[in-house]
Write a protein that holds these residues in place. Structure first.
Motif, short mmCIF file in Angstrom:
data_model
loop_
_atom_site.label_atom_id
_atom_site.label_comp_id
_atom_site.label_asym_id
_atom_site.label_seq_id
_atom_site.Cartn_x
_atom_site.Cartn_y
_atom_site.Cartn_z
N TYR A 142 68.99 31.80 -96.46
CA TYR A 142 69.56 30.66 -95.76
C TYR A 142 70.86 30.20 -96.43
N LEU A 143 70.89 30.18 -97.76
CA LEU A 143 72.12 29.77 -98.45
C LEU A 143 73.26 30.76 -98.18
N TYR A 144 72.92 32.04 -98.10
CA TYR A 144 73.95 33.03 -97.73
C TYR A 144 74.43 32.77 -96.30
N ALA A 145 73.48 32.56 -95.40
CA ALA A 145 73.85 32.28 -94.01
C ALA A 145 74.66 31.00 -93.90
N THR A 146 74.36 30.02 -94.74
CA THR A 146 75.11 28.77 -94.75
C THR A 146 76.59 29.03 -95.01
N MET A 147 76.87 29.86 -95.99
CA MET A 147 78.27 30.15 -96.31
C MET A 147 78.96 30.86 -95.15
N ARG A 148 78.28 31.80 -94.52
CA ARG A 148 78.86 32.51 -93.37
C ARG A 148 79.08 31.54 -92.20
N LEU A 149 78.10 30.69 -91.93
CA LEU A 149 78.24 29.72 -90.84
C LEU A 149 79.38 28.75 -91.13
N TYR A 150 79.50 28.33 -92.38
CA TYR A 150 80.58 27.42 -92.76
C TYR A 150 81.93 28.09 -92.55
N GLU A 151 82.06 29.34 -92.96
CA GLU A 151 83.33 30.07 -92.76
C GLU A 151 83.67 30.17 -91.27
N GLU A 152 82.68 30.50 -90.47
CA GLU A 152 82.92 30.60 -89.02
C GLU A 152 83.26 29.25 -88.41
N ALA A 153 82.59 28.19 -88.88
CA ALA A 153 82.87 26.85 -88.37
C ALA A 153 84.30 26.43 -88.70
N VAL A 154 84.74 26.73 -89.91
CA VAL A 154 86.12 26.40 -90.29
C VAL A 154 87.11 27.20 -89.45
N ALA A 155 86.83 28.48 -89.23
CA ALA A 155 87.71 29.31 -88.39
C ALA A 155 87.76 28.76 -86.97
N ASP A 156 86.61 28.34 -86.44
CA ASP A 156 86.59 27.77 -85.10
C ASP A 156 87.32 26.43 -85.05
N ALA A 157 87.21 25.65 -86.11
CA ALA A 157 87.93 24.37 -86.15
C ALA A 157 89.43 24.61 -86.15
N ARG A 158 89.89 25.60 -86.92
CA ARG A 158 91.32 25.92 -86.92
C ARG A 158 91.77 26.43 -85.56
N SER A 159 90.96 27.27 -84.95
CA SER A 159 91.29 27.78 -83.62
C SER A 159 91.32 26.64 -82.60
N CYS A 160 90.39 25.74 -82.72
CA CYS A 160 90.33 24.58 -81.82
C CYS A 160 91.60 23.73 -81.98
N TYR A 161 92.02 23.52 -83.21
CA TYR A 161 93.23 22.74 -83.46
C TYR A 161 94.47 23.44 -82.91
N SER A 162 94.51 24.75 -83.07
CA SER A 162 95.62 25.53 -82.54
C SER A 162 95.68 25.44 -81.01
N LEU A 163 94.53 25.55 -80.36
CA LEU A 163 94.49 25.41 -78.89
C LEU A 163 94.86 24.00 -78.46
N TYR A 164 94.45 23.02 -79.24
CA TYR A 164 94.82 21.64 -78.94
C TYR A 164 96.34 21.49 -78.97
N LYS A 165 96.97 22.05 -79.98
CA LYS A 165 98.42 21.97 -80.09
C LYS A 165 99.09 22.70 -78.92
N LEU A 166 98.55 23.86 -78.54
CA LEU A 166 99.11 24.59 -77.41
C LEU A 166 98.95 23.80 -76.11
N LEU A 167 97.81 23.18 -75.95
CA LEU A 167 97.53 22.45 -74.71
C LEU A 167 98.44 21.23 -74.55
N PHE A 168 98.71 20.56 -75.64
CA PHE A 168 99.52 19.35 -75.57
C PHE A 168 100.92 19.55 -76.14
N LEU A 169 101.44 20.74 -76.01
CA LEU A 169 102.78 21.09 -76.50
C LEU A 169 103.85 20.31 -75.78
#
Length: 169
Positions: A142-169
């Motif tokens: 579970y602790l290993y999975a936690t790190m992987r999930l955290y990495e993916e969540a951060v990547a999705d947050a960055r992608s979300c922010y990038s799409l937000y910037k594109l949407l409201f350009l």
């Protein structure tokens, strides 16, 4: 025909200069808005403009996925917290010694985390063998999975922010 042949290099040079200026302006606008060219390039590769609903749908998907991943990873992140606090404290101590110690920060973080993880894994394995329980092994997984999930969540947050910037350009 000779005049056209003489003017062709001039026209080509003018077109190249105009293209260079347009590309520079495009890159300046992307840099100003903090948008990576990759999203725009992928849409252009299939010959489409970047429609607003594509950005909105991607934004919604990434936001939901990011929220779910963070929610699942939160208990594990709390378990990792003492390690991160210790590593951050060691980082501050190294940085206080002066700029020549900057290279040692990453090495120290990797070394400390590796030692803590190895000690934890060995402790859990010993406990699991001693008590004939699979719970410590599941906790390691579970602790290993936690790190992987955290990495993916951060990547999705960055992608979300990038799409937000594109949407409201």
């Amino acid at each position: 025909g000779g005049a056209l042949e003489r003017d062709a290099p001039k026209a080509s040079a003018l077109a190249a200069a105009r293209l260079k200026a347009e590309l520079s302006e495009y890159q300046r606008l992307l840099d100003e808005k903090g948008i990576k060219d990759e999203r725009v390039r992928r849409a252009a590769a299939v010959g489409q403009a970047l429609p607003w609903y594509w950005c909105a749908w991607g934004l919604a998907q990434r936001a939901v996925l990011c929220s779910l991943l963070f929610a699942v990873a939160t208990p594990g992140l709390v378990a990792w917290m003492p390690v991160w606090v210790y590593v951050k404290r060691r980082e501050r101590m190294l940085m206080a010694k002066g700029p020549r110690w900057n290279d040692s920060v990453a090495e120290t973080k990797m070394m400390v985390c590796a030692l803590i993880v190895m000690a934890f894994v060995l402790g859990c394995l010993g406990y699991a063998l001693l008590h004939r329980s699979a719970v410590p092994l599941a906790f390691i997984a579970y602790l290993y999975a936690t790190m992987r999930l955290y990495e993916e969540a951060v990547a999705d947050a960055r992608s979300c922010y990038s799409l937000y910037k594109l949407l409201f350009l």
